[in-house]
Design a protein around this motif. Sequence first.
Motif, PDB file in Angstrom:
ATOM      1  N   THR A  24       0.811  -1.201   0.000  1.00 41.78           N
ATOM      2  CA  THR A  24       0.000   0.000   0.000  1.00 41.78           C
ATOM      3  C   THR A  24       0.850   1.258   0.000  1.00 41.78           C
TER       4      THR A  24
ATOM      5  N   TRP B 168      -4.402  -0.502  -6.235  1.00 44.32           N
ATOM      6  CA  TRP B 168      -3.529  -0.841  -5.116  1.00 44.32           C
ATOM      7  C   TRP B 168      -3.653  -2.314  -4.781  1.00 44.32           C
TER       8      TRP B 168
ATOM      9  N   ASN C 143      -2.889  -4.933  -1.229  1.00 47.16           N
ATOM     10  CA  ASN C 143      -2.495  -5.062   0.169  1.00 47.16           C
ATOM     11  C   ASN C 143      -2.256  -6.542   0.451  1.00 47.16           C
TER      12      ASN C 143
ATOM     13  N   GLY D   2      -5.608   1.564   0.004  1.00 48.04           N
ATOM     14  CA  GLY D   2      -5.427   0.192   0.465  1.00 48.04           C
ATOM     15  C   GLY D   2      -4.739   0.100   1.808  1.00 48.04           C
TER      16      GLY D   2
END
Length: 456
Positions: free
Chosen positions: A31, A39, A41, A78
């Motif tokens: 992130t 994004w 994560n 994110g």
Amino acid sequence: MTRPHVKPPLALAAATLLAGGALTSCSSSDTADSPSKAWSNVQVNAVSRVTTGAGVAATTSMRTNGALETVALDLTTGKKLWATPATMAGRLPGMGVQAPATVETGKGQAVVVAVDPAGTAPKTTRIKATVVARDAKTGKQKWARPIESTFGPQRCGPYICLSENTSLKTARVVVLDPQTGRTQWQLPGIAEVEWSDTTNVVMLRLASHPVLEAHSLKTGKVVWQLPIEQALGQGVDLSGGWSFGATGDKLVGYVAPYTSPDTKQTSAFGLFSVRLDDGVVDWMRPSVVRVYPSGNPAFAPVVRPVDEQGQYGGFARLDGETGRVLGQITPTQVPGSGWWLAFPPAMDKLGFLKHDAPGSAFDLKTGESSPVKDTTGWSFCATDPRPLPLPGVTPGFYAIAALCEFDLATGKRTSSSAAPPAWFTGGQNGWRLWRDEKGALHAVNDGTATTPGMYG
């Protein structure tokens, strides 16, 4: 698409309801702190659907030790905002892991409601968990409600709908103020939210003769009722599973077949559409099964007809708005066995994927065979997923499935890092979110309209 019974896999070579699998991450980075169009994560292991509101995305994640937690992420970056322990109390394996309910409460404000462990409740009581509402951005607790059992909270318009005491004769659904937890009104029995706006909510009343029922969110007054058997015929049994999705002013539902182990009789099944304003059936297609992967019943459904002898026909792509056939292939065109369905992002072709071997494809508009060279399709990454190792929880829960892109000419995964199709992910205010096979969460903001994905 939850249900009060374990959801068995459909007896189709074309379908699998077991969840698992994934796709390649659309971003190799973790992130960032600045807003972006995409994004990833990798710090989470998302196992449920994702809900969003007021710039926050919430999901249920599994830790390395198998414990569950509710995780809130900044939707634009994110970045993890907060996390807290989660649990399931009374939820059945066929339902999958519950997602937190996210409800907007004002401009830029929302609450995330999830099921927490019981905490310090005495073991002599029936309290097994606690439903807790938190500020979506800070995680600060707003209210808590001890419970005996629940299928999990759901957003219903500006409120929270919560099933309670689901394992007892006193089962009920309560409609709660998301800010205070105060009860607005309640219903006896068990029901699931299938659609809502700021005025009304449509629930599926789970019973031996299930009913779709619209209520005024302000008063709880019944607006209309529709017995499911009125649309699909006598003998509906929800044990096989169901799913719903909205398209414009209609709610499209699917009820899967279930064969009783005692009577060997198969229940009524199929798709149907209901007008949201008055509950009148708009169209129906009984005796068809939904195949997987495919779009939501309201958005690019693909089905197979089944005759009275239980023989499957070809494949048909339907228009969720009208129920009309947009394209189909005949039973004689279906290859033998050992294949899995695969669809391109436009879902204009139907691919039969054979892992590590050449497959086949058909044009869904013309029904004619299509070359597989340079043709890819999206299918489940894992065809034999394993249940989640959740300690202290009834075995049989699976993570939400994810898709991978395959080369139909070779049956191998592609090296593409593209996002899975919109018919799979759906869209939430321009964002599309999905998990990969390792549980990492990915998002892309491509302006996709708010539409239901394969799992709602």
